[in-house]
Design an enzyme around this catalytic site. Structure first.
Site, PDB file in Angstrom:
ATOM      1  N   GLY A  49       0.827  -1.208   0.000  1.00 47.78           N
ATOM      2  CA  GLY A  49       0.000   0.000   0.000  1.00 47.78           C
ATOM      3  C   GLY A  49       0.851   1.243   0.000  1.00 47.78           C
ATOM      4  N   PHE A  53       3.079   9.495   3.418  1.00 43.82           N
ATOM      5  CA  PHE A  53       4.512   9.784   3.533  1.00 43.82           C
ATOM      6  C   PHE A  53       5.407   8.624   3.103  1.00 43.82           C
ATOM      7  CE2 PHE A  53       2.301  12.422   6.661  1.00 43.82           C
ATOM      8  CZ  PHE A  53       2.621  13.659   6.138  1.00 43.82           C
ATOM      9  N   GLY A  54       4.839   7.652   2.401  1.00 43.36           N
ATOM     10  CA  GLY A  54       5.686   6.559   1.946  1.00 43.36           C
ATOM     11  C   GLY A  54       4.887   5.326   1.593  1.00 43.36           C
ATOM     12  N   ALA A  55       5.602   4.259   1.249  1.00 41.68           N
ATOM     13  CA  ALA A  55       4.957   3.018   0.821  1.00 41.68           C
ATOM     14  C   ALA A  55       5.284   1.904   1.813  1.00 41.68           C
ATOM     15  CB  ALA A  55       5.447   2.645  -0.568  1.00 41.68           C
ATOM     16  N   LYS A  71       7.813  -0.254   6.132  1.00 43.06           N
ATOM     17  CA  LYS A  71       7.335   1.069   5.705  1.00 43.06           C
ATOM     18  C   LYS A  71       8.552   1.916   5.339  1.00 43.06           C
ATOM     19  CE  LYS A  71       4.364   4.767   7.596  1.00 43.06           C
ATOM     20  NZ  LYS A  71       3.634   5.120   8.838  1.00 43.06           N
ATOM     21  N   ASP A 167      -5.039   9.838  14.741  1.00 41.43           N
ATOM     22  CA  ASP A 167      -5.343   9.377  13.374  1.00 41.43           C
ATOM     23  C   ASP A 167      -6.005   7.999  13.401  1.00 41.43           C
ATOM     24  OD1 ASP A 167      -5.498   9.881  10.666  1.00 41.43           O
ATOM     25  OD2 ASP A 167      -3.499   9.133  10.210  1.00 41.43           O
TER      26      ASP A 167
END
Length: 352
Positions: A49, A53-55, A71, A167
Site C-alpha cells: 500500500g 509519507f511513503g509506501a 514502511k 489518526d
C-alpha cells in the site's frame, strides 16, 4: 585540517534515539541492505500500500524466519521523517495485544524505514469498503470494536503517559490471522500528562474522522480520539464510509444519517446490507448508540473511552441521546496557521 561536520538537531536526535533503543530489549536496528534484500529491493510486486509519507512492502527476514511489513518513508519528506521519529519513540515503549508490534527500524544514509509484524488480513477498510466477496461477520465486527476500545483505553488511561493517537481510522486498524485488532500508525501521536487538558498541536489527521472542535481549534484531546473511535464503530456497523453522502437527494453524512434513523426508531435500516440480517440486534443497537454518543458534537457530552467500553461490554446502561443530532457550540478561537506544513493531512483513500 578537516573541519568537523556540525551536527544538526535532527542528527543529534537520531543519535540519542539510537543509544536509547539499542540499550532496550524492544525493536532492533536493521541496515538498509537487510531491508532491501528482504523486500526484493522494494519491488512493486511486494508493495502492500501507499500512504501520505511513503509506501509499505511485504518482506521476509531470513535470520528471523518471519514475514514483515516494511514502511519506507518517501525521501525528502520532512514531515515523514518527523513522523518516523515520533513513531519509533512512542510505539517502541508501548505493550498491548491490540497494537501493531514494531520489530525494527533503520535510518541509514538519509533513508528512514520501519519494520512491523505482518498482518495477513490487511486493514479494516479493505474488508468494509473493498471489493472483497466475503463481508466480515457480525461477531468479528463486534470483536474488532471491543479490541479497538481496549487498546484506546490503554493509550488514554493505562500507560504512564496519555497517548493521543490523532489518526484513528479504518485504514490504520490492522487485522491479524484471527481478525484481532492491531492499531498502527503512531506517526501523528502525541504524549500528554494525564492531568493536562487538550493540547494545541496543529490540525493533522484524516477528514471524516476528525472531531469538529479539533478542526476548529487544533486542540487534540482524548475527546477527539473518542470521536474518531465513534466514527469507526459506525463504519463497522453500517459498512459505509464516514465521508460518504447518504442517498441521492441527501446532504447527510454518516453520523447525521444514523442519528436521523435513531431519532425515528429505525436505526436497523442503517445496518450493512451484506450482513443479510445475520446479526445480534442487541449488539447492533449498542454499537450504533455508542458510536453516536462518541461522535456527539459537544465534546463534554462524549463518554470517556472507559465509559464507552463498559457499555459495549454490557457492564453499563445505554446512554439517553437526544432524538435529533445536537448542533455544536463553539467558544474557542480559530487557530492561526503557522509553519510550512500542511494544515490538514488528508488521506481518505491513502494506504491499503
Amino acid at each position: 585540517m578537516k573541519q568537523k561536520k556540525r551536527k544538526t538537531p535532527e542528527t543529534e536526535n537520531l543519535t540519542s534515539m539510537n543509544n536509547d533503543l539499542e540499550r532496550g530489549a524492544g525493536p532492533r536496528r536493521f541496515s538498509y541492505t537487510d531491508l532491501a534484500t528482504a523486500t526484493n529491493n522494494f519491488s512493486n510486486e511486494r508493495k502492500l500500500g501507499h500512504g501520505g509519507f511513503g509506501a509499505v512492502y511485504r518482506g521476509y527476514l531470513a535470520d528471523l524466519d518471519t514475514v514483515v511489513a516494511v514502511k519506507k518513508i518517501s525521501s525528502g519528506s520532512r514531515q515523514g521523517r518527523k513522523e518516523y521519529m515520533t513513531e519509533v519513540k512512542i510505539i517502541s515503549s508501548l505493550r498491548h495485544r491490540n497494537l501493531v508490534q514494531l520489530i525494527g527500524w533503520c535510518h541509514d544514509g538519509g533513508q528512514f524505514l520501519l519494520v512491523y509484524e505482518f498482518m495477513p488480513n490487511g486493514s479494516l477498510d479493505t474488508h468494509l469498503f473493498g471489493k472483497s466477496r466475503s463481508a466480515l461477520s457480525w461477531p468479528v465486527r463486534y470483536k474488532i470494536s471491543l479490541g479497538l476500545g481496549s487498546v484506546l483505553l490503554y493509550l488514554h488511561e493505562e500507560w504512564e503517559q496519555c497517548v493521543v493517537h490523532r489518526d484513528i481510522k479504518s485504514s490504520n486498524i490492522m487485522l491479524d490471522s484471527s481478525f484481532n485488532v492491531k492499531l498502527g500508525d503512531f506517526g501523528l501521536a502525541r504524549l500528554m500528562d494525564h492531568e493536562l487538558g487538550p493540547q494545541t498541536t496543529g490540525v493533522v489527521g484524516t477528514l471524516g474522522y476528525m472531531a469538529p472542535e479539533y478542526i476548529r481549534t487544533g486542540r487534540a484531546s482524548k475527546e477527539s480520539d473518542v470521536y474518531s473511535f465513534g466514527v469507526v464503530t459506525l463504519e463497522i456497523a453500517t459498512g459505509k464510509k464516514s465521508v460518504d453522502v447518504m442517498g441521492k437527494d441527501s446532504e447527510m453524512g454518516l453520523i447525521e444519517w444514523v442519528w436521523d434513523l435513531y431519532g425515528k426508531g429505525q436505526f436497523l435500516l442503517a445496518v450493512d446490507e451484506r450482513l443479510h440480517s445475520d446479526y445480534n440486534e442487541k449488539q447492533v443497537e449498542c454499537l450504533m448508540i455508542v458510536g453516536l454518543w462518541c461522535t456527539h458534537p459537544d465534546p463534554s457530552s462524549r463518554p470517556s473511552i472507559r465509559q464507552a467500553v463498559h457499555v459495549l461490554n454490557f457492564e453499563a446502561a445505554l446512554p439517553n441521546l437526544p432524538a435529533n443530532m445536537p448542533v455544536p457550540m463553539y467558544h474557542a478561537p480559530t487557530p492561526s496557521v503557522s509553519s510550512g506544513e500542511p494544515l490538514i493531512t488528508t488521506s481518505i483513500e491513502a494506504g491499503r
